[in-house]
Design an enzyme around this catalytic site. Sequence first.
Site, PDB file in Angstrom:
ATOM      1  N   GLY A   1      -4.133  -1.139   6.377  1.00 24.54           N
ATOM      2  CA  GLY A   1      -4.342  -2.226   5.427  1.00 24.54           C
ATOM      3  C   GLY A   1      -3.922  -3.578   5.949  1.00 24.54           C
ATOM      4  O   GLY A   1      -4.057  -4.585   5.248  1.00 24.54           O
TER       5      GLY A   1
ATOM      6  N   GLU B   1       0.827  -1.201   0.000  1.00 23.24           N
ATOM      7  CA  GLU B   1       0.000   0.000   0.000  1.00 23.24           C
ATOM      8  C   GLU B   1       0.865   1.255   0.000  1.00 23.24           C
ATOM      9  O   GLU B   1       0.473   2.294  -0.481  1.00 23.24           O
ATOM     10  CB  GLU B   1      -0.989   0.000   1.176  1.00 23.24           C
ATOM     11  CG  GLU B   1      -0.350  -0.189   2.528  1.00 23.24           C
ATOM     12  CD  GLU B   1      -1.382  -0.284   3.660  1.00 23.24           C
ATOM     13  OE1 GLU B   1      -2.549  -0.587   3.405  1.00 23.24           O
ATOM     14  OE2 GLU B   1      -0.986  -0.054   4.816  1.00 23.24           O
TER      15      GLU B   1
END
Lengths: 497, 497
Positions: free
Chosen positions: A382, A288
């Site tokens: 995440g 991410e």
Amino acid sequence: MHQDRIRHPAFIKKLTTAAEAARLFKNGMTVGMSGFTRAGDAKAMPIALAERARHEPLQLTLLTGASLGNGSDGLMADAGLLARRMPFQSDATLRRKINAGEIMYIDQHLSETAEQLRSHSLAPVDIAVIEAVAITEEGGIIPTMAVGNSASFVQQARSVIVEINLSAPTELEGLHDIYLPQRQPGRQPIPLTSPEQRIGSAAIAVDPARVAAIVITDSPDSPSTVLSPDKETAAIAGHIVDFFKEEVAAGRMGLELMPLQAGIGSIANAVLLGLIGSPFHDMTMYSEVLQDSAIALLDSGQLRFASASSITLSSPVHDHFMRHIRDYRSRLLLRPQEISNHPEIVRRLGLIALNTALEFDIYGNVNSTHVAGTRMMNGIGGSGDFARNSHLSLFVSKSVAKAGAISSVVPMVSHVDHTEHDVNILVTEWGLADLRGLAPRERAPLIIERCAHPDYRAQLRAYFEQAACRGGHTPHLLEQALSWHSEYQSAGTMLQS
Amino acid sequence: MHQDRIRHPAFIKKLTTAAEAARLFKNGMTVGMSGFTRAGDAKAMPIALAERARHEPLQLTLLTGASLGNGSDGLMADAGLLARRMPFQSDATLRRKINAGEIMYIDQHLSETAEQLRSHSLAPVDIAVIEAVAITEEGGIIPTMAVGNSASFVQQARSVIVEINLSAPTELEGLHDIYLPQRQPGRQPIPLTSPEQRIGSAAIAVDPARVAAIVITDSPDSPSTVLSPDKETAAIAGHIVDFFKEEVAAGRMGLELMPLQAGIGSIANAVLLGLIGSPFHDMTMYSEVLQDSAIALLDSGQLRFASASSITLSSPVHDHFMRHIRDYRSRLLLRPQEISNHPEIVRRLGLIALNTALEFDIYGNVNSTHVAGTRMMNGIGGSGDFARNSHLSLFVSKSVAKAGAISSVVPMVSHVDHTEHDVNILVTEWGLADLRGLAPRERAPLIIERCAHPDYRAQLRAYFEQAACRGGHTPHLLEQALSWHSEYQSAGTMLQS
């Protein structure tokens, strides 16, 4: 003026000041802002909105990609602008107000916000505020150093404000790959099968009629606050490199490993730096966020390609990156966070997920968000998207905090973000515990002997042995399970005298 | 003999007895058996293996799809045959030995076992034991009432034993769709985009050279133990039907809803029965197991199609199903559990996931496995595959157990299987709490007032209010958080006098 930045005539006439644009906001609105791990955040609008909130009633629900830079979250929180905030933050002032119950914070898997907006499970976004390098000839928005949720916000917002940041070089154009899944039913597979694959467009499409204002800024992203490796994080990196070598020797993966995901922060950064000079090559990242270590691995030639949703760098590495942006552009890609973190892709690519724990327990449950089970640090980010669906899920932590007064290995975590089912490997500076295929009663001795600080091992052993006598698949002494945390609060240390 | 069942010549000569086939097993082997939620399990080999284990040292690691029927798990546990067991069970004898620490149980997301075998993260399967309707002309194995992990076991095992069950009608052929994902890297998208779609073959391919034995049996599957709806489960169903109506009215879904997943057990069965006569039609199921309620919904005409990995029915519904198997076969499909539970598909289809909680806490964390945080009930099963990746994740429970002595709504769950991030909706007979977009401090009052039993609401309110004063994003009194469970153990009730 700004013709290289605003290349579609319909957008030119939208140019205005941040203060003027701030008048578009009404009390109670939901706002979606660009920005992910202090990269690509709007710079001018948070200041202008905070200023308005100081003088009149203005409270918003603020959605972003992830954390904002430039102290914006703190500034807006301090001004009383934020009623609600999701899905991630990392600001000291905002954190204080969240923990005081003054701002409602919805801590969310980062792949899910866009999905919840698309299905109208959340209130719609009234205004999107998106930082951009430029507006293309076709009227597309070119994001800066993060994509985050920007494409979803633009797609769904009633109106859009674009901040053109002149400090972001136009060479960033071509770095982005914008693809959003369709609404159900009838959604087709996301066609991504390797980290370097392009499946979308270079810009975020937007109908000019929905663009309410364009504001010009030139403030850079906040530099990353990542710390250099120290003795402990270097040791953690060493254990992981040894483990990867064993996996390769066992034939479970090749020297290119599997695509790597690494969470934000100093430990994950140090682990990736530890791969430099290792025998692994032709590696890829599907993450991410990319930190300094990703650039160093690209420079070392060992990392072939890196896909992420944002790039957050220290000042010297940022300058180096921008000087060589044309070279990096063919080896890097920024995607919407819904795609960088998507369960479908994470599982298909078989990621190695590397995330940070605040604490973990003797059975492998991980707390990555709540200090003493109550006070929010940053958010789950995440890590849940990746840990659940990855090929291998590693969690790393130093074995102690506060000069040894807090053990990161505890009988029972005070808050669970990742259950034992989602944790394959635990690592501290003392060693690595491989939990694959082990029952709870087998995991406990391994975690204690491999990962706990030696000062805490006897205490942990005593807890486990006493609990195991009482029985159960996952033995616990419920009346003592959280006593280490209470003990720290009252006596200032978890260490028993 | 059995020419309609064994249609490939190379297989005929493998016919033998279960006792003979049991001689192929060696101490320490890993065995993969068919069977998922008491359906499609091998009937003869567990008995023959248990018999051997009673007379000589024979301990195995046993992998299955999920729980076995016919008391096989108990029989094998009792004989000392099972050293290790994964990924799911529901047998009283086995459970006792797991909780005594005598059998190592690895409780796993049901989509992940096949993936871990494929990547060699688990020890390889030595022998697969698969119940079948027949062997096709091409040498393919036709499973019975469950696919489970059978295709993966056959693909990976050194040798395969097939139990041809004569009680399973040959009309089951055509009910199955066998597809397994490729190994990484280079895996392609799973091409499934709707519950009724066929993406694989009707039989499990196997090289005859790896088939070590074929055994003939005729014992039926154990009947489902599902209970009829009672006042509480009917009330839960009513709240969910009302909620679905609101979702439709809000435009978030149509009257066909989204594909439904429902966990095993009486409550989930009752909820689905509650949909009969509702305004919803053209519904689909994409689930791991189909119970009586799925057949009733097919019969009502409201359920258009049901996809699962197993079918487990009560005796009368089983008989009805078998009488009309030709009609049902075009409206039902059984898949490998890796596909029925796959994150990629769960997210793509946008499932409504309906699973059962043992207890949940005031912030929305769910315990679905551990009694008092220590004693394993069954296992997490597929609930984690579904809850994390679904469009809507519902958890249901009766508000109290043991005649009111246990509250299913507690300050802090004693074990976390599903974190607050994965739980959208909580339901008891008292009402439904919609947690979407809410912060922990907002969830607590809602859960207490909507879901808790009235007798426990004052206690829960008092806990929350006292904790909230102390501060934190997720307020807790760590020293009291698990005291309700301890109190039940010592005083026999969680209810404060």
